[in-house]
Design an enzyme around this catalytic site. Structure first.
Site, mmCIF file in Angstrom:
data_model
loop_
_atom_site.group_PDB
_atom_site.id
_atom_site.type_symbol
_atom_site.label_atom_id
_atom_site.label_comp_id
_atom_site.label_asym_id
_atom_site.label_seq_id
_atom_site.Cartn_x
_atom_site.Cartn_y
_atom_site.Cartn_z
ATOM 1 N N LYS A 1 2.095 -7.021 1.898
ATOM 2 C CA LYS A 1 0.647 -7.258 2.038
ATOM 3 C C LYS A 1 -0.233 -6.326 1.205
ATOM 4 C CE LYS A 1 0.512 -10.374 3.777
ATOM 5 N NZ LYS A 1 1.163 -11.576 3.112
ATOM 6 N N HIS B 1 10.333 -5.412 -1.684
ATOM 7 C CA HIS B 1 9.555 -4.643 -0.702
ATOM 8 C C HIS B 1 10.369 -3.459 -0.177
ATOM 9 C CE1 HIS B 1 6.258 -7.398 -0.558
ATOM 10 N NE2 HIS B 1 6.859 -8.343 0.133
ATOM 11 N N SER C 1 -3.729 -7.270 7.452
ATOM 12 C CA SER C 1 -3.131 -8.376 6.715
ATOM 13 C C SER C 1 -1.726 -8.684 7.248
ATOM 14 C CB SER C 1 -3.074 -8.020 5.226
ATOM 15 O OG SER C 1 -2.592 -9.099 4.462
#
Ligand code: A3P
Length: 289
Positions: free
Chosen positions: A42, A102, A132
């Site tokens: 995010k 990530h 988010s």
């Protein structure tokens, strides 16, 4: 169907299916001309990915509209049953691969360090990331149920969310940036002056492009453009995986949205915790622009 629980990989909470495929990720063979795009979830991953894919295609919008972003920039650790994994997609490419991850720095497959790959890291202020992430947890059903916001915020502060602690993630990659060929970017800077940041990326990649093309890339990658672009907005993903009616992937695309979500008490709790977890680093975030 019930939401899957997280499974830890070396102490880092991971999406269940990703953890089950971990062996393939760990053994991944990077190539010297791979470009790694690394982010905590995010933080503007899709945005920077679209920008970089535009750069790799010399600003040719038509080429960037041939496939969804998750095909153009495969997600290294991605795995869900019955569809190709990120590693499988990457293995089909011969050169100049763009690789999204990530993973916190300590979980990156060793091959990326051994091959001295270039890396672009993008970070975003943690309050907007937490908000988010909360909405993303709800719409992307590979995550556990986030529960109420107040509880999710505590989980976020404790690093008990998928991909683990935001604090350790941004710090870990920040500390590596000097020994590595790495460009460390911020969502807030990109929002403030996308053309300036795009030029930084061009210089880092050693790919000069005309001002005209910088302009074309900046226009193609505004929030409004990407929200409408089915090859960038994740609307092509089946609704049992991502349900945009719960919350759209392209949600707001602004800085400072945390102010609409945090109570005063939550904000104080967060700030006190932030001080502790960010002690001793010169890494700074802007909470609004
Ligand atoms: P919000 O939920 O705050 O709107 P990621 O791609 O890492 O999953 O990050 C998603 C976040 O980036 C979402 O934030 C999304 O709206 C925002 N985003 C995506 N494209 C963007 C763009 N072109 N400009 C600004 N924000 C963008």
């Amino acid at each position: 169907p019930p939401r899957p629980a997280m499974i830890p990989i070396r102490g880092v909470p991971m999406i269940k299916h990703f953890a089950e495929n971990w062996g393939e990720v760990e053994r991944f063979q990077a190539q010297p001309d791979d470009l790694l795009i690394s982010t905590y979830p995010k933080s503007g991953t899709t945005w920077i990915s679209e920008i970089i894919d535009m750069i790799y295609n010399d600003g040719d919008i038509e080429k960037c509209k041939q496939d969804p972003i998750y095909m153009r920039v495969p997600f290294l650790e991605f795995a869900v049953p019955d569809i190709p994994t990120g590693v499988e997609l990457l293995q089909k490419r011969s050169s100049q691969r763009l690789v999204k991850t990530h993973l916190p720095v300590q979980l990156l497959p060793p091959s990326f360090w051994e091959k001295d790959c270039k890396m672009i890291y993008m970070a975003r202020n943690p309050k907007d990331v937490a908000v988010s992430y909360y909405y993303f947890y709800q719409m992307a059903k590979v995550h556990p149920d986030p529960g109420p916001w107040d509880k999710f915020l505590d989980d976020f502060m404790a690093g008990e969310v998928t991909f683990g602690s935001w604090y350790q993630h941004v710090r870990g990659w920040w500390d590596k940036r000097k020994e590595q060929r790495m460009l460390y970017l911020f969502y807030e800077d990109m929002k403030e002056d996308p053309r300036r940041e795009i030029r930084k990326v061009l210089e880092f990649l050693g790919r000069p492009l005309s001002e005209e093309l910088v302009e074309a890339i900046a226009r193609h990658t505004t929030f409004a453009e990407m929200q409408q672009n089915f090859m960038a907005n994740y609307r092509t993903i089946p609704t049992n995986v991502m349900d945009h009616s719960i919350s759209p992937f392209m949600r707001k695309g602004v800085t400072g949205d945390w102010k609409t979500q945090f109570t005063v008490a939550q904000n104080e709790r967060f700030d006190a915790n932030y001080e502790r977890q960010m002690e001793g680093t010169d890494l700074c975030f802007r909470l609004e622009i």
